[in-house]
Design a protein around this motif. Structure first.
Motif, PDB file in Angstrom:
ATOM      1  N   PHE A  16     -68.281  33.559 -41.047  1.00 52.30           N
ATOM      2  CA  PHE A  16     -68.705  34.767 -40.351  1.00 52.30           C
ATOM      3  C   PHE A  16     -68.624  35.990 -41.241  1.00 52.30           C
ATOM      4  O   PHE A  16     -69.545  36.800 -41.300  1.00 52.30           O
ATOM      5  N   SER A  17     -67.530  36.139 -41.971  1.00 53.31           N
ATOM      6  CA  SER A  17     -67.336  37.301 -42.839  1.00 53.31           C
ATOM      7  C   SER A  17     -67.684  36.969 -44.281  1.00 53.31           C
ATOM      8  O   SER A  17     -67.726  35.806 -44.666  1.00 53.31           O
ATOM      9  N   LYS A  18     -67.933  38.021 -45.057  1.00 54.82           N
ATOM     10  CA  LYS A  18     -68.254  37.863 -46.475  1.00 54.82           C
ATOM     11  C   LYS A  18     -67.316  38.743 -47.296  1.00 54.82           C
ATOM     12  O   LYS A  18     -67.168  39.929 -46.994  1.00 54.82           O
ATOM     13  N   PRO A  19     -66.686  38.174 -48.328  1.00 56.32           N
ATOM     14  CA  PRO A  19     -65.784  38.975 -49.159  1.00 56.32           C
ATOM     15  C   PRO A  19     -66.525  40.075 -49.923  1.00 56.32           C
ATOM     16  O   PRO A  19     -67.653  39.866 -50.392  1.00 56.32           O
ATOM     17  N   ASN A  20     -65.883  41.221 -50.041  1.00 58.89           N
ATOM     18  CA  ASN A  20     -66.437  42.322 -50.843  1.00 58.89           C
ATOM     19  C   ASN A  20     -66.414  41.944 -52.317  1.00 58.89           C
ATOM     20  O   ASN A  20     -65.544  41.201 -52.766  1.00 58.89           O
ATOM     21  N   ARG A  21     -67.367  42.463 -53.064  1.00 62.39           N
ATOM     22  CA  ARG A  21     -67.490  42.195 -54.498  1.00 62.39           C
ATOM     23  C   ARG A  21     -67.641  43.520 -55.240  1.00 62.39           C
ATOM     24  O   ARG A  21     -67.976  44.543 -54.660  1.00 62.39           O
ATOM     25  N   ASP A  22     -67.426  43.464 -56.550  1.00 61.91           N
ATOM     26  CA  ASP A  22     -67.658  44.649 -57.387  1.00 61.91           C
ATOM     27  C   ASP A  22     -69.146  44.929 -57.529  1.00 61.91           C
ATOM     28  O   ASP A  22     -69.551  46.075 -57.721  1.00 61.91           O
ATOM     29  N   SER A  23     -69.960  43.869 -57.452  1.00 58.62           N
ATOM     30  CA  SER A  23     -71.416  44.009 -57.527  1.00 58.62           C
ATOM     31  C   SER A  23     -72.042  42.733 -56.986  1.00 58.62           C
ATOM     32  O   SER A  23     -71.378  41.699 -56.872  1.00 58.62           O
ATOM     33  N   ILE A  24     -73.319  42.831 -56.629  1.00 60.46           N
ATOM     34  CA  ILE A  24     -74.119  41.661 -56.276  1.00 60.46           C
ATOM     35  C   ILE A  24     -75.427  41.758 -57.039  1.00 60.46           C
ATOM     36  O   ILE A  24     -75.870  42.858 -57.396  1.00 60.46           O
ATOM     37  N   ARG A  25     -76.036  40.601 -57.290  1.00 62.80           N
ATOM     38  CA  ARG A  25     -77.351  40.563 -57.939  1.00 62.80           C
ATOM     39  C   ARG A  25     -78.369  40.122 -56.890  1.00 62.80           C
ATOM     40  O   ARG A  25     -78.228  39.062 -56.283  1.00 62.80           O
ATOM     41  N   LEU A  26     -79.377  40.975 -56.698  1.00 62.42           N
ATOM     42  CA  LEU A  26     -80.475  40.628 -55.800  1.00 62.42           C
ATOM     43  C   LEU A  26     -81.558  39.925 -56.609  1.00 62.42           C
ATOM     44  O   LEU A  26     -81.927  40.391 -57.691  1.00 62.42           O
ATOM     45  N   LEU A  27     -82.041  38.804 -56.076  1.00 63.76           N
ATOM     46  CA  LEU A  27     -83.070  38.008 -56.737  1.00 63.76           C
ATOM     47  C   LEU A  27     -84.379  38.146 -55.978  1.00 63.76           C
ATOM     48  O   LEU A  27     -84.428  37.890 -54.757  1.00 63.76           O
ATOM     49  N   THR A  28     -85.444  38.527 -56.660  1.00 60.00           N
ATOM     50  CA  THR A  28     -86.745  38.753 -56.038  1.00 60.00           C
ATOM     51  C   THR A  28     -87.180  37.538 -55.222  1.00 60.00           C
ATOM     52  O   THR A  28     -87.191  36.411 -55.727  1.00 60.00           O
ATOM     53  N   GLY A  29     -87.493  37.790 -53.951  1.00 61.96           N
ATOM     54  CA  GLY A  29     -88.002  36.744 -53.067  1.00 61.96           C
ATOM     55  C   GLY A  29     -86.966  35.750 -52.583  1.00 61.96           C
ATOM     56  O   GLY A  29     -87.305  34.808 -51.868  1.00 61.96           O
ATOM     57  N   LEU A  30     -85.700  35.949 -52.939  1.00 67.44           N
ATOM     58  CA  LEU A  30     -84.665  34.976 -52.568  1.00 67.44           C
ATOM     59  C   LEU A  30     -83.504  35.586 -51.784  1.00 67.44           C
ATOM     60  O   LEU A  30     -83.056  35.015 -50.799  1.00 67.44           O
ATOM     61  N   GLY A  31     -82.957  36.691 -52.271  1.00 65.29           N
ATOM     62  CA  GLY A  31     -81.800  37.285 -51.625  1.00 65.29           C
ATOM     63  C   GLY A  31     -80.684  37.548 -52.606  1.00 65.29           C
ATOM     64  O   GLY A  31     -80.930  37.821 -53.786  1.00 65.29           O
ATOM     65  N   VAL A  32     -79.452  37.427 -52.135  1.00 63.11           N
ATOM     66  CA  VAL A  32     -78.276  37.716 -52.952  1.00 63.11           C
ATOM     67  C   VAL A  32     -77.884  36.455 -53.713  1.00 63.11           C
ATOM     68  O   VAL A  32     -77.611  35.413 -53.107  1.00 63.11           O
ATOM     69  N   GLU A  33     -77.853  36.556 -55.037  1.00 63.71           N
ATOM     70  CA  GLU A  33     -77.462  35.417 -55.866  1.00 63.71           C
ATOM     71  C   GLU A  33     -76.084  34.914 -55.435  1.00 63.71           C
ATOM     72  O   GLU A  33     -75.136  35.694 -55.303  1.00 63.71           O
TER      73      GLU A  33
END
Length: 181
Positions: A16-33
């Protein structure tokens, strides 16, 4: 409209929950790496059972931090990532955006807003009574109000970090209000 990224979150497993991160990489057409919901087709655990080949219009979940302020006043302390969002914003009227609005995040990333997040009953498993605060029905009109953020697809990838700017670009065509996706 300009706002700010308050937090970024991802989870490799269904939770249900997602851990916080220092950064995320968004991938075109896919979402969060590295996020369980990334993919070209539906990745929502329940919807995959009956609509597995439909396009994934829920690649990235955004939620406004102002909702957490409102919930805290009602006795529901919630912090970034706990309701399953990938990007928590501040200063952006996410719920007032039209379908197709573009969100420019940080130096490169661009998201296209596809619709409202349809809150599920698991919110009550997280905090009993919370669903009633993010999903309400107007007793006069019968209209539902969804306050648990918006969904988006990645139009241009990039790294997103807390404190990055969020710039909103509204579509040039007639605005369509957000619907559930």
């Amino acid at each position: 409209m300009t706002g700010q990224v308050a937090a970024v979150s991802r989870n490799e497993v269904y939770s249900f929950s997602k851990p916080n991160r220092d950064s995320i990489r968004l991938l075109t057409g896919l979402g969060v790496e590295g996020d369980v919901h990334a993919g070209e087709t539906i990745r929502h655990q329940f919807r995959m059972t009956y609509e597995p080949n439909l396009p994934n219009l829920r690649q990235v979940h955004l939620m406004h931090e102002e909702l957490f302020d409102e919930l805290a006043l009602k006795g529901f302390p919630v912090s970034a990532g706990e309701l399953g969002e990938n990007i928590t914003t501040r200063g952006v009227d996410l719920l007032g955006l039209p379908t197709g609005a573009l969100l420019h995040l940080g130096e490169e990333a661009v998201l296209e807003v596809t619709g409202l997040r349809n809150p599920c009953a698991k919110i009550n498993d997280f905090r009993r009574g919370l669903l009633g605060e993010v999903f309400t029905m107007d007793s006069v009109t019968g209209e539902f109000t969804f306050k648990s953020g918006v969904m988006a697809v990645v139009r241009r990838g990039g790294i997103v970090r807390p404190d990055d700017a969020v710039e909103v670009e509204t579509p040039p065509f007639a605005h369509r209000p957000l619907e559930r996706v």
